[in-house]
Design an enzyme around this catalytic site. Structure first.
Site, PDB file in Angstrom:
ATOM      1  N   GLY A 189       0.801  -1.227   0.000  1.00  0.00           N
ATOM      2  CA  GLY A 189       0.000   0.000   0.000  1.00  0.00           C
ATOM      3  C   GLY A 189       0.833   1.275   0.000  1.00  0.00           C
ATOM      4  N   GLU A 192       0.658   3.290  -5.506  1.00  0.00           N
ATOM      5  CA  GLU A 192      -0.659   3.126  -6.136  1.00  0.00           C
ATOM      6  C   GLU A 192      -0.593   2.001  -7.158  1.00  0.00           C
ATOM      7  OE1 GLU A 192      -3.257   5.341  -5.645  1.00  0.00           O
ATOM      8  OE2 GLU A 192      -2.154   6.717  -4.343  1.00  0.00           O
ATOM      9  N   ASP A 203       4.485  13.872  -9.176  1.00  0.00           N
ATOM     10  CA  ASP A 203       3.973  14.301  -7.868  1.00  0.00           C
ATOM     11  C   ASP A 203       4.995  15.210  -7.161  1.00  0.00           C
ATOM     12  OD1 ASP A 203       2.055  13.831  -5.474  1.00  0.00           O
ATOM     13  OD2 ASP A 203       4.027  13.267  -4.689  1.00  0.00           O
ATOM     14  N   LYS A 207       4.754  19.391  -6.115  1.00  0.00           N
ATOM     15  CA  LYS A 207       5.074  19.961  -4.805  1.00  0.00           C
ATOM     16  C   LYS A 207       6.218  20.968  -4.915  1.00  0.00           C
ATOM     17  CE  LYS A 207       3.690  15.634  -2.659  1.00  0.00           C
ATOM     18  NZ  LYS A 207       4.222  14.329  -2.260  1.00  0.00           N
TER      19      LYS A 207
END
Ligand SMILES: NC(=O)c1ccc[n+]([C@@H]2O[C@H](COP(=O)([O-])OP(=O)(O)OC[C@H]3O[C@@H](n4cnc5c(N)ncnc54)[C@H](OP(=O)(O)O)[C@@H]3O)[C@@H](O)[C@H]2O)c1
Length: 430
Positions: A189, A192, A203, A207
């Site tokens: 987990g 993804e 990602d 940021k």
């Protein structure tokens, strides 16, 4: 007695659920710190029957989060749906246009539309806050906006994606290859099912664009970020890195240069002697260099329900206490126009790994290609000897210009004796 802050939450997944729980569990403490109660009056998600781990009986439920955003009886909308466009964008625009404050954790939306949304917030004299969008539970935007506000920021950088940091840490500790560790991260987990946004650096780039905007006081420039992910980092590179005294990290970096502002996300050789080299697993860290404060580093959890909720609710407290400031510290009209520095002009040192046929003259050919492009070699490592077979050769360079390095790699890659495209990783002087 001051009226309570009336909150509407759009999206009750990982972060939305965490936010609901924090607001319930720490209600008294928040009331003392915010000077008034923080109460959730409306929520929206797709599935009304799903248990959200909080008591929602007294809360208005909206099937349509955009309709909720124009509810006249709310003060602030918390957008926790996600996505650069679509319903999340509509929710935020509607809320701002109706004079509601907005708190969002949505880095994709803000990286693409942050400047325009900040302008909209200013036009309606409300706050658009997004601490949770950058490095989850690490309060880096507040640190930049407040504690470091007196400094000219010269450089900032960080480990901004926990999935990549977990994969690179595991690869180093276990000696396994990227694909195997990624599959394990997905099972646990930490990644993804479609991991491309994380492992391709997108990602982290979202940021970084937000961090740079706040840190340097510039409009958000996501297209100006040079982005490379970690798919090509091999177990062999990690082993050589260790031998040379480095850890490989995916960093997001922004710095002022004589060519303008550099913004880049890519795997880096980070000297083992630096604190950030030891930020491991899913942890994130951000380092800011200010002209008076010097170097400041914050480390913590960059994702997860609770750390991210901590950042969301800190923004809500600021709104409750009416101490919010412009999204990028200064009003949009006053943001600086720092030119984006082209990546070809980047100057730095490089690590290069080649797979070559072990035969006489190979090293001379490689050295000649470097010499012709005026790239100066610092050191070369050759592991083992297997005449006539493929062997790795690793070299590091002194500081050189990216364009020259790329030209040299094209020449080297075209040599008969070089069997695979050269692998290049930038060495950071941190
Ligand atoms: N997860 C993290 O650790 C983390 C950290 C930092 C920032 N963020 C950011 O926080 C945001 C939320 O992430 P998350 O992980 O919490 O996502 P998530 O678990 O997938 O939750 C998304 C929520 O949005 C709801 N939703 C989706 N479409 C909707 C629609 N059309 N109308 C109403 N509700 C809708 C979903 O409803 P259902 O529950 O009914 O399906 C769900 O509750 C994203 O922008 C993400 O990038 C996440």
């Amino acid at each position: 007695m001051t009226a309570p802050l009336k909150i509407a939450i759009a999206g009750l997944g990982t972060v939305g659920g965490g936010t609901l729980r924090l607001l319930q569990r720490n209600a008294l403490l928040l009331e003392r710190r915010g000077g008034r109660r923080l109460i959730v009056v409306a929520v929206s998600a797709r599935d009304r029957r799903r248990d959200r781990g909080a008591d929602l009986r007294a809360v208005r439920w909206y099937e349509d989060p955009v309709a909720m955003a124009s509810d006249p009886d709310i003060d602030v909308v918390v957008e926790l749906i996600g996505g650069a466009d679509g319903v999340a964008r509509e929710v935020v625009e509607t809320a701002l246009a109706h004079g509601r404050h907005v708190v969002s954790a949505n880095k994709a939306l803000l990286a693409h539309h942050g400047t325009w949304l900040a302008r909209l917030a200013e036009a309606h004299a409300v706050s658009l806050a997004f601490e949770a969008a950058v490095a989850g539970g690490i309060p880096i935007l507040k640190a930049l906006r407040e504690g470091l506000a007196a400094n000219e920021v010269t450089r900032l950088y960080g480990i901004l994606n926990g999935t990549c940091n977990y994969i690179l840490t595991e690869m180093r500790e276990s000696g396994r290859e990227f694909a195997e560790v990624l599959a394990e991260a997905q099972r646990l987990g930490y990644a993804e099912s479609d991991p491309s946004f994380d492992i391709d650096g997108v990602d982290a780039a979202h940021k970084l664009a937000l961090l740079a905007a706040v840190g340097f006081g510039i409009p958000v420039n996501f297209p100006g970020v040079h982005v490379e992910g970690i798919r090509h980092v091999s177990a062999l590179d990690i082993e050589f890195a260790s031998e040379l005294g480095y850890h490989i990290k995916l960093l997001g970096l922004a710095r002022r240069t004589e060519n303008g502002l550099e913004q880049r996300v890519h795997p880096c050789m980070v000297p083992r002697s630096t604190p950030i080299a030891h930020v491991e697993g899913v942890f994130n860290a951000v380092v800011v260099e200010g002209d008076f404060a010097g170097r400041v580093m914050l480390e913590g959890r960059g994702a997860g329900a609770e750390p991210t909720a901590s950042a969301v609710v800190a923004d809500l407290l600021d709104i409750a206490a009416e101490r919010w400031s412009p999204s990028f510290t200064i009003p949009v009209a006053s943001l600086d126009t720092l030119a984006a520095a082209p990546m070809e002009r980047h100057r730095g040192a490089y690590y290069v790994r080649l797979m070559v046929v072990d035969r006489p003259g190979v090293i001379a050919d490689i050295a000649a290609a470097l010499r012709d492009e005026q790239v100066s070699m610092e050191q070369m490592l050759q592991r083992g000897r297997a005449p006539g077979e493929a062997v790795p050769i690793v070299l590091t360079t002194h500081e050189t210009e990216e364009a020259a390095m790329r030209r040299a790699l094209l020449r080297i890659g075209a040599l008969d004796s070089v069997l695979e495209p050269p692998r290049m990783i930038r060495v950071e002087d941190l």
